[in-house]
Design a protein around this motif. Structure first.
Motif, PDB file in Angstrom:
ATOM      1  N   LEU A  24       0.834  40.546  31.983  1.00  0.00           N
ATOM      2  CA  LEU A  24       0.713  41.973  31.666  1.00  0.00           C
ATOM      3  C   LEU A  24       1.583  42.839  32.582  1.00  0.00           C
ATOM      4  N   GLY A  25       2.087  42.230  33.663  1.00  0.00           N
ATOM      5  CA  GLY A  25       2.872  42.991  34.630  1.00  0.00           C
ATOM      6  C   GLY A  25       2.022  43.979  35.411  1.00  0.00           C
ATOM      7  N   ARG A  26       0.764  43.606  35.633  1.00  0.00           N
ATOM      8  CA  ARG A  26      -0.159  44.462  36.384  1.00  0.00           C
ATOM      9  C   ARG A  26      -0.748  43.671  37.541  1.00  0.00           C
ATOM     10  N   PRO A  27      -1.213  44.358  38.601  1.00  0.00           N
ATOM     11  CA  PRO A  27      -1.766  43.606  39.734  1.00  0.00           C
ATOM     12  C   PRO A  27      -3.116  42.974  39.401  1.00  0.00           C
ATOM     13  N   LEU A  28      -3.350  41.815  40.003  1.00  0.00           N
ATOM     14  CA  LEU A  28      -4.680  41.209  39.961  1.00  0.00           C
ATOM     15  C   LEU A  28      -5.439  41.766  41.153  1.00  0.00           C
ATOM     16  N   ILE A  29      -6.576  42.370  40.908  1.00  0.00           N
ATOM     17  CA  ILE A  29      -7.401  42.883  42.003  1.00  0.00           C
ATOM     18  C   ILE A  29      -8.637  42.006  42.083  1.00  0.00           C
ATOM     19  N   SER A  30      -8.644  41.126  43.081  1.00  0.00           N
ATOM     20  CA  SER A  30      -9.771  40.224  43.267  1.00  0.00           C
ATOM     21  C   SER A  30     -10.561  40.711  44.471  1.00  0.00           C
ATOM     22  N   THR A  31     -11.784  41.169  44.227  1.00  0.00           N
ATOM     23  CA  THR A  31     -12.563  41.717  45.349  1.00  0.00           C
ATOM     24  C   THR A  31     -12.939  40.611  46.342  1.00  0.00           C
ATOM     25  N   GLY A  32     -13.199  39.393  45.839  1.00  0.00           N
ATOM     26  CA  GLY A  32     -13.491  38.283  46.750  1.00  0.00           C
ATOM     27  C   GLY A  32     -12.306  38.006  47.672  1.00  0.00           C
ATOM     28  N   GLU A  33     -11.119  38.078  47.092  1.00  0.00           N
ATOM     29  CA  GLU A  33      -9.901  37.820  47.866  1.00  0.00           C
ATOM     30  C   GLU A  33      -9.697  38.910  48.924  1.00  0.00           C
ATOM     31  N   ILE A  34      -9.921  40.153  48.532  1.00  0.00           N
ATOM     32  CA  ILE A  34      -9.767  41.268  49.483  1.00  0.00           C
ATOM     33  C   ILE A  34     -10.760  41.073  50.642  1.00  0.00           C
ATOM     34  N   LEU A  35     -11.986  40.677  50.312  1.00  0.00           N
ATOM     35  CA  LEU A  35     -12.994  40.470  51.365  1.00  0.00           C
ATOM     36  C   LEU A  35     -12.616  39.298  52.268  1.00  0.00           C
ATOM     37  N   ARG A  36     -12.130  38.195  51.671  1.00  0.00           N
ATOM     38  CA  ARG A  36     -11.749  37.042  52.510  1.00  0.00           C
ATOM     39  C   ARG A  36     -10.610  37.395  53.457  1.00  0.00           C
ATOM     40  N   GLU A  37      -9.649  38.201  52.972  1.00  0.00           N
ATOM     41  CA  GLU A  37      -8.557  38.664  53.850  1.00  0.00           C
ATOM     42  C   GLU A  37      -9.132  39.503  54.994  1.00  0.00           C
ATOM     43  N   ALA A  38     -10.073  40.371  54.651  1.00  0.00           N
ATOM     44  CA  ALA A  38     -10.673  41.251  55.667  1.00  0.00           C
ATOM     45  C   ALA A  38     -11.424  40.412  56.705  1.00  0.00           C
ATOM     46  N   VAL A  39     -12.108  39.373  56.242  1.00  0.00           N
ATOM     47  CA  VAL A  39     -12.820  38.486  57.173  1.00  0.00           C
ATOM     48  C   VAL A  39     -11.809  37.791  58.089  1.00  0.00           C
ATOM     49  N   ALA A  40     -10.740  37.282  57.475  1.00  0.00           N
ATOM     50  CA  ALA A  40      -9.730  36.545  58.251  1.00  0.00           C
ATOM     51  C   ALA A  40      -9.106  37.437  59.320  1.00  0.00           C
ATOM     52  N   ARG A  71      -8.475  50.769  46.050  1.00  0.00           N
ATOM     53  CA  ARG A  71      -7.438  49.822  45.595  1.00  0.00           C
ATOM     54  C   ARG A  71      -6.878  50.214  44.228  1.00  0.00           C
ATOM     55  N   THR A  72      -7.754  50.703  43.325  1.00  0.00           N
ATOM     56  CA  THR A  72      -7.274  51.049  41.981  1.00  0.00           C
ATOM     57  C   THR A  72      -6.477  52.352  41.974  1.00  0.00           C
ATOM     58  N   SER A  73      -6.504  53.089  43.092  1.00  0.00           N
ATOM     59  CA  SER A  73      -5.719  54.329  43.117  1.00  0.00           C
ATOM     60  C   SER A  73      -4.339  54.098  43.730  1.00  0.00           C
ATOM     61  N   GLU A  74      -4.076  52.880  44.172  1.00  0.00           N
ATOM     62  CA  GLU A  74      -2.749  52.605  44.744  1.00  0.00           C
ATOM     63  C   GLU A  74      -1.692  52.601  43.637  1.00  0.00           C
ATOM     64  N   ALA A  75      -0.438  52.846  44.059  1.00  0.00           N
ATOM     65  CA  ALA A  75       0.639  53.076  43.077  1.00  0.00           C
ATOM     66  C   ALA A  75       0.770  51.940  42.068  1.00  0.00           C
ATOM     67  N   ASP A  76       0.668  50.692  42.521  1.00  0.00           N
ATOM     68  CA  ASP A  76       0.927  49.571  41.603  1.00  0.00           C
ATOM     69  C   ASP A  76      -0.171  49.420  40.553  1.00  0.00           C
ATOM     70  N   ALA A  77      -1.318  50.065  40.768  1.00  0.00           N
ATOM     71  CA  ALA A  77      -2.451  49.887  39.851  1.00  0.00           C
ATOM     72  C   ALA A  77      -2.630  51.081  38.913  1.00  0.00           C
ATOM     73  N   GLU A  79      -1.009  52.201  36.334  1.00  0.00           N
ATOM     74  CA  GLU A  79      -0.854  51.969  34.884  1.00  0.00           C
ATOM     75  C   GLU A  79      -1.791  50.887  34.370  1.00  0.00           C
ATOM     76  N   GLY A  80      -2.506  50.254  35.286  1.00  0.00           N
ATOM     77  CA  GLY A  80      -3.444  49.220  34.843  1.00  0.00           C
ATOM     78  C   GLY A  80      -3.627  48.134  35.873  1.00  0.00           C
ATOM     79  N   PHE A  81      -4.572  47.243  35.601  1.00  0.00           N
ATOM     80  CA  PHE A  81      -4.887  46.158  36.538  1.00  0.00           C
ATOM     81  C   PHE A  81      -5.772  45.140  35.841  1.00  0.00           C
ATOM     82  N   VAL A  82      -5.882  43.991  36.470  1.00  0.00           N
ATOM     83  CA  VAL A  82      -6.862  42.994  36.039  1.00  0.00           C
ATOM     84  C   VAL A  82      -7.853  42.854  37.183  1.00  0.00           C
ATOM     85  N   LEU A  83      -9.108  43.132  36.899  1.00  0.00           N
ATOM     86  CA  LEU A  83     -10.141  43.060  37.935  1.00  0.00           C
ATOM     87  C   LEU A  83     -10.847  41.713  37.873  1.00  0.00           C
TER      88      LEU A  83
END
Ligand code: AMP
Length: 223
Positions: A24-40, A71-77, A79-83
């Motif tokens: 789709l040419g849109r970012p994948l927004i994975s909340t689990g992934e964002i949390l794991r990065e934050a933990v790391a 996250r959904t208000s960032e520029a790349d998101a 026009e759309g996103f996959v949550l």
């Protein structure tokens, strides 16, 4: 195109979401992934989320809603996103509808990917992940070519996710059944839900998702 991927732990949302988002040419927004990065990285969000994640419990709604609002208000998101992994409670779904409505937007479609719980427990207990690209492998299905390293990062050994151990997996399913499964009714009532059986190869499931999404011509991924 604003797409939500809904489904139980281990059903393949991350793998399929990555592919759908690329098509789709849109970012994948994975909340689990964002949390794991934050933990790391030991950020305040990571410190707050870690205890819940390690126990297989959901992180507080207000924390998650704030994170997704940002996250959904960032520029790349714009026009759309996959949550992937959000919303996980009815409150989160209502908040998502509300925050998108403030922007004159809405969730266009919810793809509900499902398979039976027994299959999922088996998949999760054999799941391995590349720490660099987060690609998932599975002892019961797709393994890397050499059995040890990521196909795309040959120097990187795969690892088991901290929350894929048995008692944590059981707790994650309990959270899913009680808090997330009601979203199937929520999105059925709004007419946004399309169900797809997640059984078969990664390619077969992807095709099934594409077919389900393609019932709306605007939403057809291109690859
Ligand atoms: P996942 O990678 O989607 O399986 O998420 C891993 C863990 O992150 C979950 O077991 C929860 O502890 C936490 N998490 C991810 N997304 C959410 C969410 N939307 N609401 C609450 N907790 C979440």
């Amino acid at each position: 195109m604003r797409l939500v991927l809904l489904g139980p732990p281990g059903v393949g949302k991350g793998t399929q979401g990555r592919r759908l988002a690329a098509a789709l040419g849109r970012p994948l927004i994975s909340t689990g992934e964002i949390l794991r990065e934050a933990v790391a990285h030991g950020t305040p969000l990571g410190l707050e989320a870690r205890r819940q994640m390690d126990a297989g419990r959901l992180v507080a709604d207000d924390v998650m809603i704030g994170l997704v609002r940002e996250r959904t208000s960032e520029a790349d998101a714009r026009e759309g996103f996959v949550l992937d992994g959000f919303p996980r409670t009815v409150s989160q779904a209502e908040a998502l509808d509300g925050l998108l409505a403030e922007r004159g937007q809405r969730v266009d479609m919810v793809l509900y990917l499902w398979v039976g719980e027994q299959d999922l427990v088996r998949r999760l207990s054999g799941r391995l992940e590349c720490p660099v690209c987060k690609r998932a492998y599975n002892a019961a299905g797709a393994m890397p070519r050499d059995g040890v390293h990521c196909d795309d990062h040959p120097g990187t050994e795969l690892r088991t996710r901290a929350d894929d151990v048995e008692d944590v997996v059981r707790q994650r399913f309990e959270e899913y059944r009680t808090k997330t499964a009601p979203l199937v009714d929520y999105y059925t009532a709004t007419g946004q839900l399309r169900s797809v059986l997640g059984r078969g190869s990664v390619d077969e499931v992807y095709e099934a998702l594409r077919r389900a999404a393609g019932r709306d011509p605007q939403a057809t991924p291109t690859t």
